[in-house]
Design a protein around this motif. Structure first.
Motif, PDB file in Angstrom:
ATOM      1  N   TYR A 181      61.449  37.322 -55.056  1.00 29.67           N
ATOM      2  CA  TYR A 181      62.160  37.805 -53.943  1.00 29.67           C
ATOM      3  C   TYR A 181      61.068  38.755 -53.603  1.00 29.67           C
ATOM      4  N   GLN A 211      60.257  42.847 -51.164  1.00 26.18           N
ATOM      5  CA  GLN A 211      60.915  43.453 -50.453  1.00 26.18           C
ATOM      6  C   GLN A 211      59.692  44.599 -49.760  1.00 26.18           C
ATOM      7  N   LEU A 262      63.494  46.059 -44.658  1.00 26.39           N
ATOM      8  CA  LEU A 262      63.687  44.409 -44.422  1.00 26.39           C
ATOM      9  C   LEU A 262      64.722  43.964 -45.706  1.00 26.39           C
ATOM     10  N   GLY A 263      64.603  44.558 -46.574  1.00 22.59           N
ATOM     11  CA  GLY A 263      65.501  44.405 -47.574  1.00 22.59           C
ATOM     12  C   GLY A 263      64.515  43.489 -48.299  1.00 22.59           C
ATOM     13  N   LEU A 264      65.586  42.641 -49.278  1.00 20.15           N
ATOM     14  CA  LEU A 264      64.860  42.166 -50.355  1.00 20.15           C
ATOM     15  C   LEU A 264      65.182  40.632 -49.536  1.00 20.15           C
ATOM     16  N   LEU A 276      64.731  35.979 -50.156  1.00 17.53           N
ATOM     17  CA  LEU A 276      64.193  35.342 -51.280  1.00 17.53           C
ATOM     18  C   LEU A 276      62.715  34.410 -50.730  1.00 17.53           C
ATOM     19  N   PHE A 329      63.813  29.942 -55.846  1.00 17.90           N
ATOM     20  CA  PHE A 329      64.118  30.191 -57.078  1.00 17.90           C
ATOM     21  C   PHE A 329      63.905  28.770 -57.847  1.00 17.90           C
ATOM     22  N   ASP A 341      63.750  32.032 -47.795  1.00 23.72           N
ATOM     23  CA  ASP A 341      64.258  31.804 -47.377  1.00 23.72           C
ATOM     24  C   ASP A 341      62.356  32.111 -46.474  1.00 23.72           C
ATOM     25  N   LYS A 385      69.374  40.667 -37.627  1.00 21.77           N
ATOM     26  CA  LYS A 385      69.108  40.524 -39.070  1.00 21.77           C
ATOM     27  C   LYS A 385      70.794  39.880 -39.365  1.00 21.77           C
ATOM     28  N   LEU A 411      71.855  49.249 -51.676  1.00 26.55           N
ATOM     29  CA  LEU A 411      71.762  47.853 -51.154  1.00 26.55           C
ATOM     30  C   LEU A 411      73.020  46.734 -50.944  1.00 26.55           C
ATOM     31  N   LYS A 443      71.910  31.594 -52.703  1.00 27.27           N
ATOM     32  CA  LYS A 443      71.473  32.871 -52.712  1.00 27.27           C
ATOM     33  C   LYS A 443      72.693  34.112 -51.563  1.00 27.27           C
ATOM     34  N   LEU A 444      71.793  35.260 -52.220  1.00 30.91           N
ATOM     35  CA  LEU A 444      71.821  36.476 -51.794  1.00 30.91           C
ATOM     36  C   LEU A 444      71.352  36.770 -50.529  1.00 30.91           C
ATOM     37  N   PHE A 462      70.575  40.276 -48.225  1.00 34.50           N
ATOM     38  CA  PHE A 462      70.379  41.466 -48.200  1.00 34.50           C
ATOM     39  C   PHE A 462      70.607  42.077 -47.100  1.00 34.50           C
ATOM     40  N   GLY A 463      70.952  43.502 -47.031  1.00 38.75           N
ATOM     41  CA  GLY A 463      70.638  44.886 -46.233  1.00 38.75           C
ATOM     42  C   GLY A 463      69.413  45.725 -46.407  1.00 38.75           C
ATOM     43  N   GLY A 464      68.511  45.962 -45.560  1.00 41.56           N
ATOM     44  CA  GLY A 464      67.639  46.573 -45.352  1.00 41.56           C
ATOM     45  C   GLY A 464      67.634  47.699 -46.777  1.00 41.56           C
ATOM     46  N   GLY A 465      68.690  47.870 -46.943  1.00 41.29           N
ATOM     47  CA  GLY A 465      68.784  49.762 -48.125  1.00 41.29           C
ATOM     48  C   GLY A 465      68.981  50.734 -47.315  1.00 41.29           C
TER      49      GLY A 465
END
Lengths: 112, 114
Positions: free
Chosen positions: A35, A37, A41-43, A45, A48, A59, B2, B88, B101-102, B104-107
């Motif tokens: 990933y 970060q 924007l978070g994580l 991908l 994998f 992504d 998003k 997160l 896949k996961l 994620f939010g931005g945290g």
């Protein structure tokens, strides 16, 4: 104890350089992930791998490639680093069929 | 827009207060919901996991999922300075497949002041 290690905590590279980021897990996990970060924007991908020599695009795979020759090791390659690849890179692994991903400490890459 | 939205914070609370965090999402296929905690200069670690709708409690932590509203929450009771971290949310549509896949939010950055 579960352990995912990444080759460097901090890395500074120049535009156009080829960059290798390595990730090693000692838990015999089948699945591994890369990933990036970025703030807000978070994580996201990048790639994998669900098993040795197997890889799938995530992504945002553009500008990256990966290699998984051994089960415990998953490498991320930036063929020609660019400034927009400056980011925190996180590696994760998990058991096939489980939901929990275990993360490494991250590599903060700066491309000048 | 998003796929998963999360307020970045920072959220500053006094020690002992209840911390309330939430995420909204747009993909109705999500059915597995997770909260990860990330301390500074560390990788994320799984805090809570919930399948489908409902509540789950683990010590001082409660996770709630409202699929009808596409809204998930995490509550931290009796917050401690050691709870200061980025939280997160993450979610997934299909957990069993190897390549699932996961998202994620931005945290949300949380600061608990002594």
């Amino acid at each position: 104890d579960v352990k995912v290690t990444q080759s460097s905590r901090y890395l500074v590279k120049r535009t156009g350089e080829k960059v290798f980021l390595e990730c090693v897990q000692d838990m015999d996990h089948e699945n591994m992930f890369w990933y990036r970060q970025d703030p807000g924007l978070g994580l996201r991908l990048i790639y994998f791998s669900y098993d040795v020599k197997m890889k799938e695009k995530g992504d945002i795979p553009e500008g990256y490639s990966v290699s998984r020759e051994k089960k415990e090791r998953f490498s991320l390659i930036l063929e020609s680093a660019s400034t927009n690849q400056t980011s925190m890179y996180l590696c994760a692994s998990k058991v096939e069929g489980n939901y929990e991903q275990f993360f490494g400490p991250g590599t903060r890459l700066t491309v000048l | 827009q998003k796929e998963v939205e999360q307020d970045p914070g920072p959220l500053s609370v006094p020690e002992g207060a209840i911390v309330s965090l939430n995420c909204t999402y747009s993909n109705s296929a999500f059915q597995y919901f997770m909260w990860y905690r990330q301390y500074s200069r560390k990788g994320p670690e799984l805090l809570m996991y919930t399948y489908s709708s409902g509540n789950k409690e683990d010590g001082r932590f409660t996770a709630q999922v409202d699929k009808s509203s596409k809204y998930i929450s995490l509550f931290i009771r009796d917050s401690q300075p050691s709870d200061s971290a980025t939280y997160l949310c993450a979610m997934s549509a299909w957990i069993k497949a190897a390549g699932n896949k996961l998202t994620f939010g931005g945290g949300t950055r949380v600061l608990v002041k002594p």
